[in-house]
Design an enzyme around this catalytic site. Structure first.
Site, mmCIF file in Angstrom:
data_model
loop_
_atom_site.group_PDB
_atom_site.id
_atom_site.type_symbol
_atom_site.label_atom_id
_atom_site.label_comp_id
_atom_site.label_asym_id
_atom_site.label_seq_id
_atom_site.Cartn_x
_atom_site.Cartn_y
_atom_site.Cartn_z
ATOM 1 N N THR A 253 8.745 -2.691 -1.656
ATOM 2 C CA THR A 253 8.125 -2.658 -2.971
ATOM 3 C C THR A 253 9.071 -3.197 -4.025
ATOM 4 O O THR A 253 10.295 -3.133 -3.853
ATOM 5 C CB THR A 253 7.702 -1.225 -3.351
ATOM 6 O OG1 THR A 253 7.008 -1.251 -4.594
ATOM 7 C CG2 THR A 253 8.905 -0.318 -3.472
ATOM 8 N N ASP B 244 0.592 1.680 1.313
ATOM 9 C CA ASP B 244 -0.533 1.191 0.544
ATOM 10 C C ASP B 244 -1.283 2.424 0.090
ATOM 11 O O ASP B 244 -1.533 3.336 0.880
ATOM 12 C CB ASP B 244 -1.439 0.272 1.361
ATOM 13 C CG ASP B 244 -2.424 -0.480 0.475
ATOM 14 O OD1 ASP B 244 -2.034 -0.866 -0.645
ATOM 15 O OD2 ASP B 244 -3.572 -0.680 0.891
ATOM 16 N N GLY C 129 0.282 3.766 -12.683
ATOM 17 C CA GLY C 129 -1.035 3.510 -12.137
ATOM 18 C C GLY C 129 -2.097 4.371 -12.796
ATOM 19 O O GLY C 129 -2.197 4.463 -14.023
#
Length: 206
Positions: free
Chosen positions: A12, A76, A160
């Site tokens: 990442t 994920d 997020g």
């Protein structure tokens, strides 16, 4: 380098995710040198062509393990909203069209469920965490966190969709919960803690 001399790549470049995964791996006492993709600039974007979180995490982990020659861990994860038939799901990071535009993704999601009554705004965060070794060995662990979607963002922590997600039985959003407390309950923590034990066993044999 750590005393163990073992090196592990976290697949990442997301700084928030990297901090979270570092805390989780450290929590279980995994003694490795943790690297991120920022230390491998030659590795470009890895297309996430899978239709499930597990498929995408394995795609990324194998690609990074092959490119670096080091064990790689990838995840994920995404938000699955009941009123949207489980979407955005694997498309969570690019729901608004561009990859990683958290604000645009969050605003679009809120607009799409604006007319959904409070009692029907359920959903869950899902995560698949994968380990891949250069030899091809692989392992995947999945975790989930149920909750509901509020109407306005709250909190300054996390990243997020955290500011609009309240875990089941709670009153605070994930963006209002301190990092250590979030790690203890999060979908990513629930996937990475058991995976870290697998990582430790496999890396000892490398």
């Amino acid at each position: 380098m750590t005393g163990s001399g073992l090196r592990l790549v976290l697949a990442t470049r997301n700084p928030g995710k990297l901090r979270e995964l570092r805390r989780i791996l450290a929590e279980v006492g995994l003694d490795v040198e943790l690297l991120s993709l920022d230390e491998f600039p030659a590795i470009g974007d890895i297309p996430e062509t899978g239709l499930t979180f597990a498929e995408n995490s394995l795609i990324k982990a194998h690609a990074v393990a092959t490119a670096t020659g080091l064990p790689a861990v990838a995840d994920d994860s995404g938000l699955c909203v009941d009123a949207l038939s489980g979407m955005p799901g694997v498309f969570s990071a690019r729901w608004s069209g561009g990859h990683g535009d958290d604000k645009a993704n969050l605003n679009l999601l809120l607009a799409q469920i604006a007319d959904v009554p409070d009692g029907r705004r359920g959903g869950h965060f899902a995560c698949a965490a994968a380990l891949a070794l250069p030899s091809g060995t692989e392992h995947v662990v999945e975790g989930a966190l149920a909750g509901s979607i509020i109407r306005e963002p709250r909190g300054t922590g996390g990243f997020g969709y955290d500011p609009i997600f309240v875990p089941e039985g709670g009153a605070r959003t994930l963006a209002e919960i301190p990092p250590a407390e979030k790690d203890a309950m999060s979908h990513r923590g629930r996937a990475f803690r058991p995976l870290a034990l697998v990582v430790a066993d496999l890396l000892r044999a490398v």
